[in-house]
Design a protein around this motif. Sequence first.
Motif, PDB file in Angstrom:
ATOM      1  N   UNK A 139      31.497  35.182  35.894  1.00  0.00           N
ATOM      2  CA  UNK A 139      31.833  35.901  34.691  1.00  0.00           C
ATOM      3  C   UNK A 139      32.405  37.407  35.023  1.00  0.00           C
ATOM      4  N   UNK A 140      33.236  37.930  34.525  1.00  0.00           N
ATOM      5  CA  UNK A 140      33.807  39.211  34.570  1.00  0.00           C
ATOM      6  C   UNK A 140      34.611  39.550  35.706  1.00  0.00           C
ATOM      7  N   UNK A 141      34.028  39.088  36.768  1.00  0.00           N
ATOM      8  CA  UNK A 141      34.916  39.260  38.100  1.00  0.00           C
ATOM      9  C   UNK A 141      35.638  38.035  38.816  1.00  0.00           C
ATOM     10  N   UNK A 142      35.118  36.882  38.029  1.00  0.00           N
ATOM     11  CA  UNK A 142      36.115  35.828  38.627  1.00  0.00           C
ATOM     12  C   UNK A 142      37.764  35.796  38.928  1.00  0.00           C
ATOM     13  N   UNK A 143      37.915  35.374  40.022  1.00  0.00           N
ATOM     14  CA  UNK A 143      39.412  35.703  40.320  1.00  0.00           C
ATOM     15  C   UNK A 143      39.926  36.984  40.846  1.00  0.00           C
ATOM     16  N   UNK A 144      39.057  37.813  40.770  1.00  0.00           N
ATOM     17  CA  UNK A 144      39.565  39.174  41.319  1.00  0.00           C
ATOM     18  C   UNK A 144      39.115  39.410  42.557  1.00  0.00           C
ATOM     19  N   UNK A 145      39.889  40.477  43.502  1.00  0.00           N
ATOM     20  CA  UNK A 145      39.854  40.621  44.681  1.00  0.00           C
ATOM     21  C   UNK A 145      38.313  41.412  44.836  1.00  0.00           C
ATOM     22  N   UNK A 146      37.580  41.000  45.787  1.00  0.00           N
ATOM     23  CA  UNK A 146      36.213  41.910  45.952  1.00  0.00           C
ATOM     24  C   UNK A 146      36.756  42.980  47.106  1.00  0.00           C
ATOM     25  N   UNK A 147      36.073  44.147  46.366  1.00  0.00           N
ATOM     26  CA  UNK A 147      36.208  45.559  47.072  1.00  0.00           C
ATOM     27  C   UNK A 147      35.554  45.359  48.306  1.00  0.00           C
ATOM     28  N   UNK A 148      36.236  46.012  49.348  1.00  0.00           N
ATOM     29  CA  UNK A 148      35.531  46.004  50.634  1.00  0.00           C
ATOM     30  C   UNK A 148      34.153  46.518  50.574  1.00  0.00           C
ATOM     31  N   UNK A 149      34.081  47.800  49.950  1.00  0.00           N
ATOM     32  CA  UNK A 149      32.760  48.407  50.035  1.00  0.00           C
ATOM     33  C   UNK A 149      31.781  47.921  49.273  1.00  0.00           C
ATOM     34  N   UNK A 150      32.228  47.158  48.242  1.00  0.00           N
ATOM     35  CA  UNK A 150      31.320  46.292  47.441  1.00  0.00           C
ATOM     36  C   UNK A 150      30.780  45.210  47.780  1.00  0.00           C
ATOM     37  N   UNK A 151      30.978  44.909  48.993  1.00  0.00           N
ATOM     38  CA  UNK A 151      30.487  43.587  49.767  1.00  0.00           C
ATOM     39  C   UNK A 151      29.623  44.463  51.009  1.00  0.00           C
ATOM     40  N   UNK A 152      30.423  45.338  51.545  1.00  0.00           N
ATOM     41  CA  UNK A 152      29.973  46.015  53.105  1.00  0.00           C
ATOM     42  C   UNK A 152      28.385  46.849  52.715  1.00  0.00           C
TER      43      UNK A 152
END
Length: 169
Positions: A88-101
Amino acid sequence: MEPMVKIDALPGVPRWAVLAAHTVPLVTLPSGLWRIAQVAGVPVAEQSGRNGREAVVAVSLTLLTEALALLTLGLVRPWGEVAPRWLPFIGGRPVRTLAAAVPALLGAAVLGAVAVWFTCTQATGLIGRVTQTPAQHVLLVVCYAPLLAWAPLLAATTLAYYRRRTAPV
Protein backbone atom coordinates in the motif's frame (compact mmCIF):
# COMPACT_ATOMS: atom_id res chain seq x y z
CA MET A 1 33.03 -23.16 -15.57
CA GLU A 2 29.32 -22.47 -15.01
CA PRO A 3 28.22 -22.17 -11.34
CA MET A 4 26.11 -25.06 -10.09
CA VAL A 5 23.56 -22.79 -8.45
CA LYS A 6 22.41 -19.72 -10.33
CA ILE A 7 21.22 -16.94 -8.05
CA ASP A 8 19.26 -14.21 -9.80
CA ALA A 9 20.19 -10.67 -8.98
CA LEU A 10 20.13 -7.29 -10.61
CA PRO A 11 22.76 -6.36 -13.18
CA GLY A 12 25.79 -4.76 -11.60
CA VAL A 13 25.41 -6.51 -8.24
CA PRO A 14 28.71 -8.15 -7.31
CA ARG A 15 28.48 -11.92 -6.89
CA TRP A 16 29.90 -11.68 -3.37
CA ALA A 17 27.07 -9.30 -2.39
CA VAL A 18 24.46 -11.72 -3.76
CA LEU A 19 26.05 -14.57 -1.79
CA ALA A 20 26.27 -12.43 1.37
CA ALA A 21 22.60 -11.39 1.09
CA HIS A 22 21.51 -15.00 0.63
CA THR A 23 23.68 -16.09 3.55
CA VAL A 24 22.02 -13.75 6.07
CA PRO A 25 18.76 -15.74 6.42
CA LEU A 26 20.83 -18.90 6.75
CA VAL A 27 22.93 -17.58 9.65
CA THR A 28 19.80 -16.63 11.58
CA LEU A 29 18.05 -19.94 10.99
CA PRO A 30 19.92 -22.23 13.46
CA SER A 31 19.12 -20.06 16.51
CA GLY A 32 15.48 -19.90 15.46
CA LEU A 33 15.31 -23.65 15.04
CA TRP A 34 16.92 -24.05 18.47
CA ARG A 35 14.25 -21.80 20.05
CA ILE A 36 11.43 -23.66 18.26
CA ALA A 37 12.90 -27.00 19.36
CA GLN A 38 13.05 -25.80 22.96
CA VAL A 39 9.42 -24.60 22.83
CA ALA A 40 8.41 -27.95 21.32
CA GLY A 41 9.98 -29.74 24.28
CA VAL A 42 12.97 -31.19 22.42
CA PRO A 43 15.75 -31.59 25.03
CA VAL A 44 18.08 -28.93 23.58
CA ALA A 45 18.44 -27.56 27.13
CA GLU A 46 17.59 -28.89 30.56
CA GLN A 47 14.75 -26.39 30.75
CA SER A 48 13.06 -27.67 27.59
CA GLY A 49 9.56 -26.51 26.96
CA ARG A 50 8.30 -23.18 28.17
CA ASN A 51 5.10 -21.73 29.48
CA GLY A 52 2.64 -20.20 27.01
CA ARG A 53 3.93 -16.63 27.19
CA GLU A 54 7.56 -17.67 26.78
CA ALA A 55 6.60 -19.88 23.84
CA VAL A 56 4.85 -16.97 22.11
CA VAL A 57 7.88 -14.74 22.68
CA ALA A 58 10.29 -17.41 21.38
CA VAL A 59 8.24 -18.10 18.24
CA SER A 60 7.63 -14.37 17.63
CA LEU A 61 11.34 -13.63 18.01
CA THR A 62 12.15 -16.38 15.54
CA LEU A 63 9.63 -15.10 12.97
CA LEU A 64 10.76 -11.48 13.39
CA THR A 65 14.42 -12.45 13.09
CA GLU A 66 13.85 -14.39 9.88
CA ALA A 67 11.66 -11.64 8.41
CA LEU A 68 14.35 -9.03 9.08
CA ALA A 69 17.04 -11.33 7.72
CA LEU A 70 15.03 -11.89 4.53
CA LEU A 71 14.84 -8.13 3.97
CA THR A 72 18.56 -8.26 3.19
CA LEU A 73 17.63 -9.93 -0.09
CA GLY A 74 16.02 -6.67 -1.18
CA LEU A 75 19.48 -5.16 -1.41
CA VAL A 76 20.28 -7.43 -4.36
CA ARG A 77 16.83 -8.07 -5.84
CA PRO A 78 14.54 -5.90 -7.97
CA TRP A 79 12.14 -5.22 -5.08
CA GLY A 80 14.97 -3.29 -3.40
CA GLU A 81 14.82 -0.76 -6.24
CA VAL A 82 11.09 -0.66 -7.00
CA ALA A 83 8.60 -1.47 -4.27
CA PRO A 84 6.32 -4.42 -5.09
CA ARG A 85 2.94 -3.30 -6.48
CA TRP A 86 0.99 -5.03 -3.70
CA LEU A 87 2.45 -2.72 -1.02
CA PRO A 88 0.00 0.00 0.00
CA PHE A 89 1.00 3.62 -0.72
CA ILE A 90 4.47 2.85 -2.12
CA GLY A 91 3.75 -0.08 -4.45
CA GLY A 92 5.34 0.37 -7.87
CA ARG A 93 7.37 3.40 -6.81
CA PRO A 94 11.16 3.54 -6.84
CA VAL A 95 12.81 2.85 -3.49
CA ARG A 96 15.00 5.75 -2.48
CA THR A 97 18.52 4.59 -1.91
CA LEU A 98 18.86 6.12 1.54
CA ALA A 99 15.44 4.78 2.57
CA ALA A 100 16.91 1.30 2.27
CA ALA A 101 20.56 1.93 3.11
CA VAL A 102 20.16 3.97 6.30
CA PRO A 103 17.87 1.50 8.15
CA ALA A 104 20.03 -1.41 6.96
CA LEU A 105 23.25 0.22 8.20
CA LEU A 106 21.58 1.18 11.49
CA GLY A 107 20.40 -2.42 11.81
CA ALA A 108 23.93 -3.68 11.18
CA ALA A 109 25.30 -1.27 13.77
CA VAL A 110 22.72 -2.35 16.37
CA LEU A 111 23.34 -6.04 15.62
CA GLY A 112 27.09 -5.52 15.95
CA ALA A 113 26.73 -3.60 19.20
CA VAL A 114 24.39 -6.23 20.67
CA ALA A 115 26.78 -9.02 19.65
CA VAL A 116 29.75 -7.28 21.27
CA TRP A 117 27.78 -6.39 24.41
CA PHE A 118 26.37 -9.90 24.78
CA THR A 119 29.71 -11.59 24.15
CA CYS A 120 31.54 -9.33 26.61
CA THR A 121 28.98 -9.16 29.42
CA GLN A 122 26.31 -11.83 29.23
CA ALA A 123 27.45 -14.97 27.43
CA THR A 124 29.55 -16.53 30.18
CA GLY A 125 27.01 -15.74 32.90
CA LEU A 126 24.08 -17.03 30.88
CA ILE A 127 25.83 -20.21 29.86
CA GLY A 128 26.99 -20.77 33.44
CA ARG A 129 23.47 -20.31 34.87
CA VAL A 130 21.71 -22.68 32.50
CA THR A 131 21.99 -26.30 33.52
CA GLN A 132 22.89 -28.29 30.45
CA THR A 133 24.83 -31.30 29.35
CA PRO A 134 28.06 -30.84 27.37
CA ALA A 135 26.21 -31.87 24.18
CA GLN A 136 23.47 -29.31 24.83
CA HIS A 137 26.13 -26.66 25.44
CA VAL A 138 27.83 -27.45 22.12
CA LEU A 139 24.48 -27.37 20.32
CA LEU A 140 23.65 -23.99 21.85
CA VAL A 141 26.98 -22.51 20.74
CA VAL A 142 26.74 -24.07 17.27
CA CYS A 143 23.21 -22.67 16.81
CA TYR A 144 23.93 -19.16 18.09
CA ALA A 145 27.50 -18.54 16.86
CA PRO A 146 26.43 -17.96 13.23
CA LEU A 147 24.48 -14.89 14.37
CA LEU A 148 27.84 -13.14 14.79
CA ALA A 149 28.10 -13.03 10.98
CA TRP A 150 24.78 -11.21 10.52
CA ALA A 151 26.04 -7.65 11.18
CA PRO A 152 29.10 -7.76 8.89
CA LEU A 153 27.18 -9.53 6.10
CA LEU A 154 24.38 -6.96 6.28
CA ALA A 155 26.82 -4.04 6.39
CA ALA A 156 28.81 -5.29 3.40
CA THR A 157 25.68 -5.99 1.35
CA THR A 158 24.29 -2.56 2.22
CA LEU A 159 27.48 -0.78 1.21
CA ALA A 160 27.45 -2.64 -2.13
CA TYR A 161 23.80 -1.60 -2.59
CA TYR A 162 24.61 2.04 -1.82
CA ARG A 163 27.63 2.12 -4.14
CA ARG A 164 25.67 0.54 -6.98
CA ARG A 165 22.67 2.83 -6.58
CA THR A 166 24.70 6.05 -6.26
CA ALA A 167 27.34 5.28 -8.92
CA PRO A 168 27.37 7.74 -11.82
CA VAL A 169 25.66 6.32 -14.88
